[in-house]
Design a protein around this motif. Structure first.
Motif, PDB file in Angstrom:
ATOM      1  N   UNK A 127       0.827  -1.206   0.000  1.00 26.36           N
ATOM      2  CA  UNK A 127       0.000   0.000   0.000  1.00 26.36           C
ATOM      3  C   UNK A 127       0.863   1.260   0.000  1.00 26.36           C
ATOM      4  N   UNK A 128       2.003   1.201   0.716  1.00 23.88           N
ATOM      5  CA  UNK A 128       2.919   2.350   0.719  1.00 23.88           C
ATOM      6  C   UNK A 128       3.490   2.587  -0.674  1.00 23.88           C
ATOM      7  N   UNK A 129       3.849   1.505  -1.376  1.00 24.70           N
ATOM      8  CA  UNK A 129       4.377   1.644  -2.733  1.00 24.70           C
ATOM      9  C   UNK A 129       3.296   2.070  -3.712  1.00 24.70           C
ATOM     10  N   UNK A 130       2.034   1.941  -3.305  1.00 24.84           N
ATOM     11  CA  UNK A 130       0.932   2.448  -4.122  1.00 24.84           C
ATOM     12  C   UNK A 130       0.671   3.931  -3.858  1.00 24.84           C
ATOM     13  N   UNK A 131       1.388   4.492  -2.858  1.00 25.45           N
ATOM     14  CA  UNK A 131       1.290   5.929  -2.610  1.00 25.45           C
ATOM     15  C   UNK A 131       0.680   6.327  -1.297  1.00 25.45           C
ATOM     16  N   UNK A 132       0.277   5.377  -0.433  1.00 23.32           N
ATOM     17  CA  UNK A 132      -0.360   5.701   0.845  1.00 23.32           C
ATOM     18  C   UNK A 132       0.616   5.462   1.992  1.00 23.32           C
ATOM     19  N   UNK A 133       0.858   6.482   2.805  1.00 23.79           N
ATOM     20  CA  UNK A 133       1.710   6.323   3.976  1.00 23.79           C
ATOM     21  C   UNK A 133       1.077   5.323   4.941  1.00 23.79           C
ATOM     22  N   UNK A 134       1.916   4.528   5.596  1.00 26.72           N
ATOM     23  CA  UNK A 134       1.432   3.463   6.470  1.00 26.72           C
ATOM     24  C   UNK A 134       2.137   3.528   7.825  1.00 26.72           C
ATOM     25  N   UNK A 135       1.427   3.054   8.858  1.00 23.86           N
ATOM     26  CA  UNK A 135       1.998   2.900  10.186  1.00 23.86           C
ATOM     27  C   UNK A 135       1.415   1.629  10.795  1.00 23.86           C
ATOM     28  N   UNK A 136       2.278   0.762  11.319  1.00 26.74           N
ATOM     29  CA  UNK A 136       1.803  -0.502  11.862  1.00 26.74           C
ATOM     30  C   UNK A 136       2.666  -0.913  13.042  1.00 26.74           C
ATOM     31  N   UNK A 137       2.048  -1.698  13.951  1.00 19.14           N
ATOM     32  CA  UNK A 137       2.742  -2.235  15.115  1.00 19.14           C
ATOM     33  C   UNK A 137       2.702  -3.753  15.053  1.00 19.14           C
ATOM     34  N   UNK A 138       3.805  -4.383  15.398  1.00 16.56           N
ATOM     35  CA  UNK A 138       3.886  -5.837  15.351  1.00 16.56           C
ATOM     36  C   UNK A 138       5.037  -6.294  16.221  1.00 16.56           C
ATOM     37  N   UNK A 139       5.073  -7.599  16.486  1.00 13.37           N
ATOM     38  CA  UNK A 139       6.129  -8.191  17.307  1.00 13.37           C
ATOM     39  C   UNK A 139       7.096  -8.952  16.404  1.00 13.37           C
ATOM     40  N   UNK A 140       8.394  -8.826  16.689  1.00 14.03           N
ATOM     41  CA  UNK A 140       9.400  -9.550  15.928  1.00 14.03           C
ATOM     42  C   UNK A 140      10.459 -10.103  16.879  1.00 14.03           C
ATOM     43  N   UNK A 141      11.331 -10.912  16.333  1.00 14.02           N
ATOM     44  CA  UNK A 141      12.408 -11.512  17.123  1.00 14.02           C
ATOM     45  C   UNK A 141      13.747 -11.138  16.501  1.00 14.02           C
ATOM     46  N   UNK A 142      14.684 -10.663  17.344  1.00 18.96           N
ATOM     47  CA  UNK A 142      16.006 -10.268  16.865  1.00 18.96           C
ATOM     48  C   UNK A 142      16.915 -11.485  16.770  1.00 18.96           C
TER      49      UNK A 142
END
Length: 390
Positions: A224-239
């Motif tokens: 969606x960002x590459x389609x032109x819409x700014x995005x903000x999201x929260x998620x969990x990841x592992x380092x």
């Protein structure tokens, strides 16, 4: 019908017409014959070389012009007679030449001479002062421009290093990827979190360091960002060192001058502590709400117990008249007073009971607290309190 030809101009008329045309030229012209005598010239010749009008006449010797120049320093320092002799001797060779000469007044002349076989020498004099001045300005500007470009290049290199240092120092992940989802820039944070090679960002795979599950979670927002819409999201990841972090990623598309999305900036912050603080705050708010509820109920219940204790106390005072009442009144009064004590504890917990400083027996207070706490503990837990001797 035949046409009668016009009579040919007289030689004098042809000469005057030719001379008038020559005088209109900006270039100076002089023609000296084989004996180095002046046979033709124009006004520009006299003007450009600074001669007097009476010097230029038919048959004027070449040596007179050279001598005039030598005596006024046109040829630099030196013996004027020697300078004249050298130039007259050179002229007698009638060799073609093209030179530039700077006159004492700063005027720059281009002098181009060509021999006329069997007749002498013709020379053209062009004033190229403005041309040389413009060329000098251009050379100076070019030198300044080159100097500025070199300084700007060094400045940009220094700025790029400073930007890289700043980007590597901030506590966040900073990246840029193009419209094909190929990384073009990664700051040091990616190496610290995932041990990727930030010197070769184009070889880094987001799926590899995020894992399939997280990658599937963020991919729709990337598209969606590459389609032109700014995005903000929260998620969990592992380092790479097995830490589990909650992060917030912002995706900001970059557009070309024509408006097409050419890439995307990516900024990721660690919000683990923030989420933990929010959870603690929510729990504290729940406890505060519970305290308000407890305080309100305890206050109402305290009012009820006050009435009960007052009536029981009145019955106890009437016990001599009816001794049978003591068997019921005394236990009820003690229970009501224990209830009042419990209510005071609840009011203290809800901070709705005024605090008073006084000497107390800590063991007794602990017993009171234990009675309150034990009722709220699950059956699998037991609270024991050991109090030393007073």
């Amino acid at each position: 019908m035949s046409r009668t030809p016009a009579p040919a101009p007289a030689p004098l008329e042809r000469y005057l017409a030719l001379q008038t045309g020559l005088d209109l030229l900006d270039q100076g012209l002089s023609i000296f014959d084989a004996d180095l005598r002046l046979v033709a010239w124009n006004r520009a010749y006299v003007r450009l070389l600074g001669f007097t009008d009476d010097m230029a006449y038919l048959g004027a010797p070449f040596e007179s012009f050279i001598g005039f120049n030598a005596r006024r320093g046109e040829y630099g320092p030196g013996d004027p007679d020697r300078l004249v002799a050298e130039r007259v001797a050179a002229a007698r060779h009638f060799a073609p030449h093209e030179i530039e000469r700077v006159r004492p007044d700063g005027r720059v002349l281009r002098i181009h001479g060509e021999p006329v076989p069997g007749h002498g020498f013709v020379t053209l004099y062009s004033d190229i002062t403005e041309q040389r001045r413009a060329e000098e300005i251009i050379r100076r500007h070019n030198a300044e421009l080159e100097s500025r470009v070199a300084a700007r290049t060094a400045e940009l290199q220094g700025s790029e290093e400073r930007v890289r240092l700043i980007m590597d120092s901030i506590p966040a992940l900073v990246a840029y990827f193009d419209h094909r989802r190929v990384y073009r820039y990664l700051n040091r944070g990616y190496h610290d979190w995932f041990r990727v090679d930030t010197s070769r960002p184009e070889a880094v795979s987001a799926r590899a360091f995020l894992g399939d599950a997280v990658y599937a979670r963020v991919k729709p927002q990337v598209l969606r960002a590459l389609a032109g819409d700014s995005q903000s999201l929260e998620y969990e990841l592992q380092t790479s060192d097995a830490r589990r972090l909650w992060v917030r990623t912002s995706l900001v598309p970059q557009r070309s001058a024509e408006g097409a999305v050419v890439g995307c900036f990516e900024l990721t912050f660690d919000i683990t502590e923030q989420r933990r603080s929010q959870a603690l705050l929510a729990r504290a708010q729940k406890l505060e709400s519970l305290g308000h509820l407890t305080g309100g109920l305890a206050h109402d219940f305290n009012n009820i117990l006050t009435v009960v204790i007052g009536n029981l106390a009145a019955l106890e005072q009437a016990r001599p008249a009816d001794p049978a009442l003591g068997e019921y009144v005394q236990p009820a009064l003690e229970a009501a007073r224990r209830g009042a004590s419990l209510v005071r504890g609840l009011l203290s917990f809800a901070r709705r009971q005024p605090l008073q400083a006084a000497a107390v027996h800590v063991g007794a207070l602990l017993d009171t607290v234990a009675r309150l706490v034990r009722r709220s503990l699950p059956e699998t837990l037991r609270l024991d309190i050991e109090v030393g001797a007073p």
